[in-house]
Design a protein around this motif. Structure first.
Motif, PDB file in Angstrom:
ATOM      1  N   CYS A 130     -29.823 -19.936 -50.886  1.00  0.00           N
ATOM      2  CA  CYS A 130     -31.252 -19.644 -51.011  1.00  0.00           C
ATOM      3  C   CYS A 130     -31.728 -18.746 -49.867  1.00  0.00           C
ATOM      4  O   CYS A 130     -32.448 -17.761 -50.096  1.00  0.00           O
ATOM      5  CB  CYS A 130     -32.029 -20.960 -51.021  1.00  0.00           C
ATOM      6  SG  CYS A 130     -33.807 -20.767 -51.212  1.00  0.00           S
ATOM      7  N   VAL A 131     -31.301 -19.062 -48.651  1.00  0.00           N
ATOM      8  CA  VAL A 131     -31.709 -18.276 -47.490  1.00  0.00           C
ATOM      9  C   VAL A 131     -31.135 -16.869 -47.555  1.00  0.00           C
ATOM     10  O   VAL A 131     -31.807 -15.889 -47.223  1.00  0.00           O
ATOM     11  CB  VAL A 131     -31.275 -18.983 -46.191  1.00  0.00           C
ATOM     12  CG1 VAL A 131     -31.471 -18.070 -44.993  1.00  0.00           C
ATOM     13  CG2 VAL A 131     -32.075 -20.263 -45.990  1.00  0.00           C
ATOM     14  N   CYS A 132     -29.876 -16.753 -47.998  1.00  0.00           N
ATOM     15  CA  CYS A 132     -29.236 -15.439 -48.083  1.00  0.00           C
ATOM     16  C   CYS A 132     -29.985 -14.530 -49.056  1.00  0.00           C
ATOM     17  O   CYS A 132     -30.217 -13.355 -48.773  1.00  0.00           O
ATOM     18  CB  CYS A 132     -27.778 -15.599 -48.513  1.00  0.00           C
ATOM     19  SG  CYS A 132     -26.890 -14.048 -48.679  1.00  0.00           S
ATOM     20  N   ILE A 133     -30.357 -15.075 -50.201  1.00  0.00           N
ATOM     21  CA  ILE A 133     -31.113 -14.285 -51.189  1.00  0.00           C
ATOM     22  C   ILE A 133     -32.425 -13.800 -50.568  1.00  0.00           C
ATOM     23  O   ILE A 133     -32.801 -12.627 -50.697  1.00  0.00           O
ATOM     24  CB  ILE A 133     -31.387 -15.133 -52.451  1.00  0.00           C
ATOM     25  CG1 ILE A 133     -30.074 -15.453 -53.167  1.00  0.00           C
ATOM     26  CG2 ILE A 133     -32.333 -14.392 -53.396  1.00  0.00           C
ATOM     27  CD1 ILE A 133     -30.225 -16.473 -54.275  1.00  0.00           C
ATOM     28  N   THR A 181     -35.861  -9.533 -48.271  1.00  0.00           N
ATOM     29  CA  THR A 181     -36.774  -9.152 -47.192  1.00  0.00           C
ATOM     30  C   THR A 181     -36.273  -7.913 -46.452  1.00  0.00           C
ATOM     31  O   THR A 181     -37.049  -6.992 -46.153  1.00  0.00           O
ATOM     32  CB  THR A 181     -36.932 -10.326 -46.205  1.00  0.00           C
ATOM     33  OG1 THR A 181     -37.421 -11.465 -46.902  1.00  0.00           O
ATOM     34  CG2 THR A 181     -37.891  -9.963 -45.091  1.00  0.00           C
ATOM     35  N   THR A 182     -34.970  -7.884 -46.148  1.00  0.00           N
ATOM     36  CA  THR A 182     -34.412  -6.756 -45.407  1.00  0.00           C
ATOM     37  C   THR A 182     -34.532  -5.463 -46.198  1.00  0.00           C
ATOM     38  O   THR A 182     -34.916  -4.419 -45.648  1.00  0.00           O
ATOM     39  CB  THR A 182     -32.934  -7.019 -45.061  1.00  0.00           C
ATOM     40  OG1 THR A 182     -32.842  -8.221 -44.291  1.00  0.00           O
ATOM     41  CG2 THR A 182     -32.354  -5.869 -44.258  1.00  0.00           C
ATOM     42  N   MET A 183     -34.213  -5.501 -47.483  1.00  0.00           N
ATOM     43  CA  MET A 183     -34.280  -4.282 -48.297  1.00  0.00           C
ATOM     44  C   MET A 183     -35.718  -3.786 -48.441  1.00  0.00           C
ATOM     45  O   MET A 183     -35.963  -2.572 -48.456  1.00  0.00           O
ATOM     46  CB  MET A 183     -33.661  -4.537 -49.667  1.00  0.00           C
ATOM     47  CG  MET A 183     -32.145  -4.692 -49.650  1.00  0.00           C
ATOM     48  SD  MET A 183     -31.308  -3.304 -48.864  1.00  0.00           S
ATOM     49  CE  MET A 183     -31.795  -1.957 -49.936  1.00  0.00           C
ATOM     50  N   GLU A 184     -36.663  -4.703 -48.531  1.00  0.00           N
ATOM     51  CA  GLU A 184     -38.070  -4.289 -48.608  1.00  0.00           C
ATOM     52  C   GLU A 184     -38.498  -3.626 -47.299  1.00  0.00           C
ATOM     53  O   GLU A 184     -39.235  -2.626 -47.310  1.00  0.00           O
ATOM     54  CB  GLU A 184     -38.949  -5.504 -48.915  1.00  0.00           C
ATOM     55  CG  GLU A 184     -38.811  -6.005 -50.360  1.00  0.00           C
ATOM     56  CD  GLU A 184     -39.507  -7.336 -50.577  1.00  0.00           C
ATOM     57  OE1 GLU A 184     -40.028  -7.896 -49.591  1.00  0.00           O
ATOM     58  OE2 GLU A 184     -39.516  -7.818 -51.722  1.00  0.00           O
ATOM     59  N   GLN A 185     -38.030  -4.160 -46.173  1.00  0.00           N
ATOM     60  CA  GLN A 185     -38.360  -3.547 -44.879  1.00  0.00           C
ATOM     61  C   GLN A 185     -37.681  -2.187 -44.730  1.00  0.00           C
ATOM     62  O   GLN A 185     -38.273  -1.244 -44.181  1.00  0.00           O
ATOM     63  CB  GLN A 185     -37.925  -4.481 -43.746  1.00  0.00           C
ATOM     64  CG  GLN A 185     -38.780  -5.729 -43.631  1.00  0.00           C
ATOM     65  CD  GLN A 185     -38.307  -6.643 -42.521  1.00  0.00           C
ATOM     66  OE1 GLN A 185     -37.112  -6.806 -42.317  1.00  0.00           O
ATOM     67  NE2 GLN A 185     -39.239  -7.241 -41.798  1.00  0.00           N
ATOM     68  N   VAL A 221     -23.062  -9.357 -46.330  1.00  0.00           N
ATOM     69  CA  VAL A 221     -23.413  -9.214 -44.913  1.00  0.00           C
ATOM     70  C   VAL A 221     -22.973  -7.851 -44.381  1.00  0.00           C
ATOM     71  O   VAL A 221     -23.707  -7.184 -43.642  1.00  0.00           O
ATOM     72  CB  VAL A 221     -22.778 -10.353 -44.088  1.00  0.00           C
ATOM     73  CG1 VAL A 221     -22.908 -10.071 -42.599  1.00  0.00           C
ATOM     74  CG2 VAL A 221     -23.434 -11.681 -44.425  1.00  0.00           C
ATOM     75  N   ASP A 222     -21.770  -7.421 -44.767  1.00  0.00           N
ATOM     76  CA  ASP A 222     -21.246  -6.146 -44.277  1.00  0.00           C
ATOM     77  C   ASP A 222     -22.063  -4.971 -44.804  1.00  0.00           C
ATOM     78  O   ASP A 222     -22.418  -4.061 -44.046  1.00  0.00           O
ATOM     79  CB  ASP A 222     -19.783  -5.999 -44.685  1.00  0.00           C
ATOM     80  CG  ASP A 222     -19.136  -4.777 -44.046  1.00  0.00           C
ATOM     81  OD1 ASP A 222     -19.199  -4.653 -42.814  1.00  0.00           O
ATOM     82  OD2 ASP A 222     -18.597  -3.940 -44.787  1.00  0.00           O
ATOM     83  N   TYR A 223     -22.369  -4.972 -46.100  1.00  0.00           N
ATOM     84  CA  TYR A 223     -23.152  -3.869 -46.679  1.00  0.00           C
ATOM     85  C   TYR A 223     -24.577  -3.846 -46.118  1.00  0.00           C
ATOM     86  O   TYR A 223     -25.152  -2.767 -45.895  1.00  0.00           O
ATOM     87  CB  TYR A 223     -23.197  -3.984 -48.203  1.00  0.00           C
ATOM     88  CG  TYR A 223     -21.881  -3.676 -48.874  1.00  0.00           C
ATOM     89  CD1 TYR A 223     -21.106  -2.602 -48.455  1.00  0.00           C
ATOM     90  CD2 TYR A 223     -21.403  -4.462 -49.925  1.00  0.00           C
ATOM     91  CE1 TYR A 223     -19.887  -2.309 -49.070  1.00  0.00           C
ATOM     92  CE2 TYR A 223     -20.188  -4.178 -50.536  1.00  0.00           C
ATOM     93  CZ  TYR A 223     -19.439  -3.102 -50.102  1.00  0.00           C
ATOM     94  OH  TYR A 223     -18.234  -2.817 -50.709  1.00  0.00           O
ATOM     95  N   LEU A 224     -25.146  -5.020 -45.883  1.00  0.00           N
ATOM     96  CA  LEU A 224     -26.491  -5.080 -45.306  1.00  0.00           C
ATOM     97  C   LEU A 224     -26.487  -4.481 -43.901  1.00  0.00           C
ATOM     98  O   LEU A 224     -27.417  -3.761 -43.513  1.00  0.00           O
ATOM     99  CB  LEU A 224     -26.967  -6.539 -45.264  1.00  0.00           C
ATOM    100  CG  LEU A 224     -28.478  -6.783 -45.253  1.00  0.00           C
ATOM    101  CD1 LEU A 224     -29.131  -6.156 -46.464  1.00  0.00           C
ATOM    102  CD2 LEU A 224     -28.754  -8.277 -45.216  1.00  0.00           C
ATOM    103  N   SER A 225     -25.430  -4.761 -43.149  1.00  0.00           N
ATOM    104  CA  SER A 225     -25.299  -4.182 -41.814  1.00  0.00           C
ATOM    105  C   SER A 225     -25.174  -2.659 -41.886  1.00  0.00           C
ATOM    106  O   SER A 225     -25.770  -1.935 -41.072  1.00  0.00           O
ATOM    107  CB  SER A 225     -24.083  -4.782 -41.105  1.00  0.00           C
ATOM    108  OG  SER A 225     -23.885  -4.194 -39.842  1.00  0.00           O
ATOM    109  N   GLU A 226     -24.409  -2.157 -42.847  1.00  0.00           N
ATOM    110  CA  GLU A 226     -24.229  -0.715 -42.987  1.00  0.00           C
ATOM    111  C   GLU A 226     -25.529  -0.016 -43.386  1.00  0.00           C
ATOM    112  O   GLU A 226     -25.810   1.105 -42.938  1.00  0.00           O
ATOM    113  CB  GLU A 226     -23.134  -0.418 -44.022  1.00  0.00           C
ATOM    114  CG  GLU A 226     -21.736  -0.839 -43.590  1.00  0.00           C
ATOM    115  CD  GLU A 226     -21.295  -0.140 -42.328  1.00  0.00           C
ATOM    116  OE1 GLU A 226     -21.557   1.068 -42.184  1.00  0.00           O
ATOM    117  OE2 GLU A 226     -20.693  -0.804 -41.462  1.00  0.00           O
TER     118      GLU A 226
END
Length: 739
Positions: A534-537, A542-546, A609-614
């Motif tokens: 749930c937290v990961c989703i 949130t990160t992509m919206e930012q 996690v890796d793609y979000l970091s990239e």
């Protein structure tokens, strides 16, 4: 009496309160870390026990006040105006120095900062006095300054660092050999005797170090104990062991009792002996003001300050209350505490410090020595030793940075060392001893493995070097400030007091970005696999919206050459990248929780996690160059470049809107549509690059830096969209694997 000196006394009173606040924030690390690191009790219980120790200690601290009045310089050599400026200069410099250390999260010694601050201010006042006296010369400086005290402090720094580290390592190594990490069975048999040693050292420390200047211990008893230290410790050991044996049979946790008793003792000794570091100088300035007022002369020499101090009970009690309030409410004290706990933690994770050439060399040398040492020990013995130091599996460990065995060792070693130092009249620093014992015990406990040793050695070196900088910085800051006060008079007093107040208010004001950065990532606090999911989703959405918002605002700000917005976007993108980096460093505990159910789920989480970091990395490669370009006042983008980037921005915004919508609704039926939109965007980017190449060929005078920024934005946009699409696909698989 001039109103200037009355105002200085009032300012010194306010500085005393500030001194307590910044001093306790730094020294709280001394008496809280063992209890906090082992989680011997809830934080509030630990704080209340420490608060009780502080209140008792403050009421017994009157005997230490002479240090501030006449311990470093000879007050009879200075006139009333000189001594007042000396005290004010020392306090201003000392508070600023300690606040800098608290802001950086580095523990330091308030004793050293006070002594060297007084030394610097005393030298300044002496030089000013010599300058105004034609018959005096610089060679007469020894008549003003007690240089022997400074040399004793420097020697004590070196001695306490080496002894504490060695003692912490030795005590921890022996204790772990006896008990190992699975200590329950052995502890039931020998725990009372072992904790009895600890409690004996702690009691001796509390009674004959913490209360030595209180007058509560009869002189005859103190003298007898001083002559028979070993006998006293043996008696304490026998008595404590018997009492703890009965407690153990009553099924009480005697390690918790020992740790909390040690916390009380350290807090008592800290308040009893270190309170002078915070209020000793302001009280001395008040005494000087009273002496001058009673004499009716401002030119009187301050020889009376060499007489014994008479402490005010009410002032000591108020000081203790301020110390307790600071302990409960200071956020900077938590920051300093985190430094030692992170360096001593048995858990892997993100390290606060980087690596240096010296730390890498030390690790390589240690590995070589370890190889030589293991070659000398028989294999069977080495295997037995390794089994005693074999850590618990991750699923059996608690969330505490270290266990209670090490917490007891830290308190015992620190208490015994400081007690021995007191009996031999060695001015050991409480901060230095406690910190280096903790570092020695963590090394002996094999906490500094090959994964973390180089970073933690760097951290220890940073703290130790900071201690020496404390002495030098305290001396130089107090020297300069006091000279300015003596030369500038009331104008310098007003200016420096206002400057000091402004700097303190500014450093204590929490900025929104710092508050956001201080919050722990929710995924780290999640416990069950469902909570992690749930937290990961939520984090991905949130990160992509930012990312969408930051990218769009960055391009618009580049078009308008809005430096303020670009600076804000750089800060926001840096924060996103740091969160993504922290998520990667904290991935192992999360994977262990996820893999309780399914290996495939963990695999897809790693990809997410890796793609979000990239994605966040590509974003900062856009925001930083854009800000630097505008910040350096380079020529802005041309109209043609802006038109091309606006076209790219529209398509990027459409892709991000689609991705964010799919992430929120968890409906991934339009994955192929995102792929088509991505391909169209890539065609647009290729066409934009070709257009720029044509413009470069057609106009040799075109701005090179603007062209580089333009091409950087296009290439990093392509990378960002590519990784965002991969993120979307991995998130899809991640959610599918949980069904």
């Amino acid at each position: 009496m001039s109103p200037l000196f009355t105002c200085i006394v009032i300012v010194m009173g306010l500085l005393a309160v500030m001194g307590i606040v910044v001093g306790v924030a730094n020294d709280a690390v001394n008496f809280l870390n063992s209890a906090l690191g082992s989680k011997a009790a809830p934080r509030r219980v630990i704080l209340w026990i420490a608060a009780a120790g502080i209140l008792v200690g403050t009421l017994t601290s009157s005997g230490m006040m002479e240090v501030a009045r006449s311990g470093v310089f000879y007050p009879g050599q200075f006139s009333f105006p000189e001594i007042m400026m000396l005290f004010l200069g020392m306090m201003l410099g000392n508070i600023l120095l300690l606040d800098i250390y608290n802001t950086l999260g580095l523990p330091t010694s308030t004793t050293v900062s006070m002594v060297f601050g007084l030394l610097g201010a005393g030298v300044a006042a002496a030089l000013y006095h010599i300058w105004g006296d034609p018959a005096a010369s610089v060679s007469d400086l020894s008549q003003y300054i007690n240089t022997g005290k400074a040399m004793a402090i420097i020697a004590a720094i070196l001695l306490s660092v080496a002894l504490a580290f060695a003692a912490g390592s030795l005590f921890m190594y022996i204790s772990r050999l006896i008990f190992s990490f699975r200590y329950a069975k052995v502890f039931r048999r020998w725990g009372a005797v072992w904790c009895g040693i600890s409690l004996a050292g702690i009691l001796y420390f509390a009674l004959f170090k913490g209360l030595k200047s209180s007058g509560l211990i009869p002189t005859s008893v103190g003298e007898y104990v001083g002559e028979h230290v070993l006998v006293t410790l043996l008696v304490f050991w026998a008595g404590a062991s018997v009492i703890l044996w009965f407690f153990q049979r009553m099924r009480l946790n005697i390690m918790r009792i020992t740790i909390l008793a040690g916390t009380f003792a350290l807090a008592l000794a800290f308040a009893g002996n270190d309170l002078v570091n915070f209020i000793g100088v302001p009280l001395a300035s008040y005494d000087a003001w009273q002496i001058a007022r009673e004499a009716g002369s401002e030119s009187i020499m301050m020889g009376e300050l060499a007489n014994p101090a008479r402490a005010n009970f009410l002032l000591l009690l108020l000081s203790g209350i301020v110390m307790v309030l600071t302990l409960f409410f200071s956020k900077k004290s938590r920051h300093v505490t985190e430094t030692e706990l992170s360096l001593a933690s048995q858990h892997e994770g993100d390290e606060r410090f980087g690596s240096t050439f010296v730390s890498r060399s030390l690790v390589r040398a240690s590995l070589a020595l370890n190889t030589m040492w293991t070659g000398l020990i028989p294999d069977r013995m080495q295997k037995v030793i390794d089994r005693r130091f074999e850590p618990l599996p991750a699923e059996e460990r608690s969330s505490a940075p270290y266990d209670m065995i090490r917490a007891v060792v830290n308190l015992t070693a620190a208490s015994i060392l400081i007690a021995i130092g007191t009996s031999y009249k060695l001015p050991l620093s409480t901060t230095y001893v406690v910190f280096m014992v903790a570092m020695g015990s963590s090394l002996a406990d094999r906490t500094w493995g090959r994964e973390s040793a180089v970073y933690r050695i760097t951290g220890v070196m940073a703290v130790i070097s900071g201690w020496f900088i404390t002495a030098l910085g305290g001396f130089l800051i107090a020297l300069c400030v006091t000279l300015l006060l003596l030369w500038g008079g009331w104008i310098a007093v007003t200016a420096l007091v206002v400057l000091c107040a402004w700097l303190l208010i500014r450093s204590h004001r929490t900025k929104p970005e710092e508050k956001a950065a201080a919050e722990e990532l929710p995924v780290i606090k999640a416990e069950t696999p469902d909570e992690v999911l749930c937290v990961c989703i939520g984090e991905v959405c949130t990160t992509m919206e930012q990312v969408t918002r930051i990218y769009n605002r960055t391009l618009v700000a580049v078009f308008k050459e809005n430096r303020k917005v670009l600076k804000e976007m750089v800060q926001s993108s840096n924060r996103l990248f740091e969160e993504a980096r922290d998520r990667k460093y904290g991935i192992m505990p999360t994977l262990r929780r996820l893999q309780q159910c399914d290996i495939d789920t963990g695999h897809f989480y790693v990809q997410v996690v890796d793609y979000l970091s990239e994605v966040t990395k590509a974003l900062i490669h856009i925001t930083r160059p854009a800000f630097e370009h505008i910040d350096n006042n380079h020529e802005g983008l041309s109209k043609e470049q802006i038109v091309d980037l606006m076209r790219v921005n529209d398509q990027v915004e459409a892709i991000f809107d689609k991705i964010n919508d799919m992430l929120r609704t968890k409906d991934f039926s339009d994955l192929d549509m995102v792929l088509e939109m991505r391909d169209k965007l890539f065609d647009t980017i290729v066409e934009a690059i070709k257009n720029q190449l044509r413009r470069i060929n057609g106009d040799p005078a075109a701005s090179t830096r603007a062209s580089v920024l333009y091409l950087t934005i296009l290439n990093e946009t392509k990378t960002m969209i590519l990784q965002a699409r991969n993120l979307l696909k991995s998130q899809h698989y991640f959610l599918e694997s949980k069904k």
